[in-house]
Write an enzyme that holds these catalytic residues in place. Structure first.
Site, PDB file in Angstrom:
ATOM      1  CB  SER A  49      -0.900   0.003   1.234  1.00  0.00           C
ATOM      2  OG  SER A  49      -1.684   1.165   1.246  1.00  0.00           O
ATOM      3  N   GLY A 107      -3.603   3.744   0.844  1.00  0.00           N
ATOM      4  CA  GLY A 107      -4.468   3.849   2.009  1.00  0.00           C
ATOM      5  C   GLY A 107      -5.697   4.714   1.765  1.00  0.00           C
ATOM      6  CB  ALA A 122       6.088  12.213   6.916  1.00  0.00           C
ATOM      7  CB  ILE A 123       2.421  10.185   2.333  1.00  0.00           C
ATOM      8  CG1 ILE A 123       3.679   9.686   1.580  1.00  0.00           C
ATOM      9  CG2 ILE A 123       1.339  10.656   1.352  1.00  0.00           C
ATOM     10  CD1 ILE A 123       4.321  10.649   0.657  1.00  0.00           C
ATOM     11  CB  ILE A 183      -3.345   8.355   5.134  1.00  0.00           C
ATOM     12  CG1 ILE A 183      -2.562   7.641   6.239  1.00  0.00           C
ATOM     13  CG2 ILE A 183      -4.324   7.387   4.476  1.00  0.00           C
ATOM     14  CD1 ILE A 183      -1.968   6.313   5.886  1.00  0.00           C
ATOM     15  CB  CYS A 215      -0.035   5.084   9.270  1.00  0.00           C
ATOM     16  SG  CYS A 215       0.747   6.429   8.376  1.00  0.00           S
ATOM     17  CB  THR A 257       7.567   2.970   7.562  1.00  0.00           C
ATOM     18  OG1 THR A 257       6.480   3.676   8.153  1.00  0.00           O
ATOM     19  CG2 THR A 257       7.390   2.882   6.076  1.00  0.00           C
ATOM     20  N   GLY A 284      11.529  -4.052   2.651  1.00  0.00           N
ATOM     21  CA  GLY A 284      12.839  -4.034   2.004  1.00  0.00           C
ATOM     22  C   GLY A 284      13.055  -5.081   0.939  1.00  0.00           C
TER      23      GLY A 284
HETATM   24  C1  LIG Z   1       5.526   6.549   0.130  1.00  0.00           C
HETATM   25  C2  LIG Z   1       4.935   5.467   0.981  1.00  0.00           C
HETATM   26  C3  LIG Z   1       3.563   5.485   1.285  1.00  0.00           C
HETATM   27  C4  LIG Z   1       3.003   4.482   2.073  1.00  0.00           C
HETATM   28  N1  LIG Z   1       1.652   4.506   2.334  1.00  0.00           N
HETATM   29  C5  LIG Z   1       1.089   3.497   3.060  1.00  0.00           C
HETATM   30  C6  LIG Z   1      -0.324   3.458   3.271  1.00  0.00           C
HETATM   31  O1  LIG Z   1      -1.080   4.314   2.779  1.00  0.00           O
HETATM   32  N2  LIG Z   1      -0.826   2.436   4.021  1.00  0.00           N
HETATM   33  C7  LIG Z   1      -0.021   1.465   4.564  1.00  0.00           C
HETATM   34  O2  LIG Z   1      -0.530   0.551   5.234  1.00  0.00           O
HETATM   35  N3  LIG Z   1       1.323   1.456   4.347  1.00  0.00           N
HETATM   36  C8  LIG Z   1       1.881   2.447   3.616  1.00  0.00           C
HETATM   37  N4  LIG Z   1       3.241   2.438   3.377  1.00  0.00           N
HETATM   38  C9  LIG Z   1       4.082   1.349   3.936  1.00  0.00           C
HETATM   39  C10 LIG Z   1       4.353   0.265   2.880  1.00  0.00           C
HETATM   40  O3  LIG Z   1       3.163  -0.321   2.424  1.00  0.00           O
HETATM   41  C11 LIG Z   1       5.302  -0.821   3.436  1.00  0.00           C
HETATM   42  O4  LIG Z   1       4.692  -1.428   4.557  1.00  0.00           O
HETATM   43  C12 LIG Z   1       6.652  -0.261   3.853  1.00  0.00           C
HETATM   44  O5  LIG Z   1       7.102   0.710   2.934  1.00  0.00           O
HETATM   45  C13 LIG Z   1       7.728  -1.356   3.988  1.00  0.00           C
HETATM   46  O6  LIG Z   1       7.948  -2.038   2.773  1.00  0.00           O
HETATM   47  P1  LIG Z   1       9.157  -1.658   1.759  1.00  0.00           P
HETATM   48  O7  LIG Z   1      10.400  -1.605   2.575  1.00  0.00           O
HETATM   49  O8  LIG Z   1       9.130  -2.745   0.726  1.00  0.00           O
HETATM   50  O9  LIG Z   1       8.809  -0.314   1.194  1.00  0.00           O
HETATM   51  C14 LIG Z   1       3.819   3.438   2.590  1.00  0.00           C
HETATM   52  C15 LIG Z   1       5.195   3.420   2.278  1.00  0.00           C
HETATM   53  C16 LIG Z   1       5.755   4.411   1.482  1.00  0.00           C
HETATM   54  C17 LIG Z   1       7.225   4.329   1.155  1.00  0.00           C
END
Ligand SMILES: Cc1cc2nc3c(=O)[nH]c(=O)nc-3n(C[C@H](O)[C@H](O)[C@H](O)COP(=O)(O)O)c2cc1C
Length: 305
Positions: A20, A45, A69-70, A72, A129, A193, A244
């Site tokens: 997401s 999200g 730090a979007i 949502i 989040c 994150t 990751g």
């Molecule tokens: C730009 C950005 C926006 C994200 N927005 C959401 C979100 O709306 N809802 C959510 O559950 N996780 C959100 N995440 C978290 C990711 O879905 C994921 O759990 C996290 O980035 C770890 O995976 P990765 O290391 O492969 O990026 C966001 C991550 C990033 C980088």
């Protein structure tokens, strides 16, 4: 090799989903590959009402990852249902809606809005989040709240699969995993994150307007792997690994410790075709390492005696 994965009534043609917030509503990535190749698409999200998100700057690069730090930012659930979902090939790929709300009642209401949507295969509940002041991580750090939110979503979700997405920013991930399971979750996904920060010594300012942000990308993989390993041991419900993943090897590491499937996040920004290719790369790598099937390989980690 049979790459099909099925758990808690959720059917995926392979274990690769997109995480997401990193894959838009899916169609943004259609120019880079065939969406129907993926096991699942987790949409960005959604909240009941549109959200503007946090002020800029809200993204910065870090060694081996990024901070965001979007907050949502999203156009609201009605937009998703009327403008995004109809254009997604949901009959051929599992589309999962990711839910964000400020309290359990609002989470329940949001689940109720999506419960009747044929094109939505599952609801992923974001109790994790770190980038919003209200709700968000406060839920994710309190096991009682995790259980309460999960119960509320289950109550209104109809027959939709409910996946609860956990935060790594806790002392004991096992306690949080058990709280979600006790609340009735069909599966867990983790990790969201990690709480982080970056500052600029020349400007003497934080790099992100929100100051604290969420770290993602390869930098967090060892933490994510440890969390998934502990969650798999803590509960009997299926677990989806996130954090990751940037290669087939990374994805198989999560499956080796017991994840049913994986989600790919930050890698989508660097290589928009990454998730599509990952499906074949996992299959090839499984063959190379002598695995006979995905199911046999899953959870086959041999621990020291
Ligand atoms: C730009 C950005 C926006 C994200 N927005 C959401 C979100 O709306 N809802 C959510 O559950 N996780 C959100 N995440 C978290 C990711 O879905 C994921 O759990 C996290 O980035 C770890 O995976 P990765 O290391 O492969 O990026 C966001 C991550 C990033 C980088």
């Amino acid at each position: 090799m049979d790459m099909h994965v099925s758990f808690g009534g959720l059917d995926l043609k392979n274990p690769v989903m997109t995480a997401s917030g990193t894959f838009g509503f899916g169609m943004e990535f259609a120019p880079y590959g065939d969406l129907t190749k993926l096991g699942g698409i987790v949409a960005k999200g959604l909240s009941l009402k549109p959200r503007e998100g946090n002020p800029m700057p809200r993204i910065t690069e870090t060694p081996c990852g990024m901070l965001n730090a979007i907050g949502i930012q999203n156009p609201g659930v009605e937009y998703f249902i009327t403008k995004a979902l109809p254009y997604l090939p949901w009959k051929k790929v599992a589309v999962i809606a990711n839910l964000y709300a400020c309290d359990a009642a609002e989470f329940g209401e949001l689940a109720g809005v999506l419960a009747g949507e044929e094109g939505v295969a599952a609801l992923e509940v974001n109790v994790s989040c770190p980038n919003v002041k209200e709700g968000g991580i406060a839920f994710g750090q309190d096991p009682a709240q995790i259980a309460k939110v999960t119960e509320a979503v289950k109550k209104w979700a109809g027959n939709k699969h409910v996946m609860v997405k956990l935060s790594p920013n806790v002392t004991d991930i096992g306690v949080c995993a058990r709280a979600a399971a006790e609340g009735g979750a069909d599966s867990l996904s983790l990790i969201n994150t990690l709480s982080g920060m970056a500052v600029d010594i020349r400007k003497r300012k934080p790099c992100i307007a929100n100051v604290i942000a969420g770290l993602s990308g390869p930098a967090i993989k060892p933490v994510a792997l440890r969390c998934v390993y502990q969650a798999v041991k803590a509960v009997d419900i299926p677990v989806v690994g996130i954090g990751g993943i940037a290669s087939a090897e990374d994805a198989l590491e999560f499956i080796l410790v017991g994840a049913q499937a994986v989600q790919v996040g930050t890698a989508n920004f660097l290589r928009p075709d990454f998730a599509f290719n990952l499906v074949d790369e996992i299959e090839t790598l499984l063959g190379e390492i002598g695995a006979t099937s995905l199911d046999d390989f899953r959870g086959s980690l041999q621990l020291p005696l």
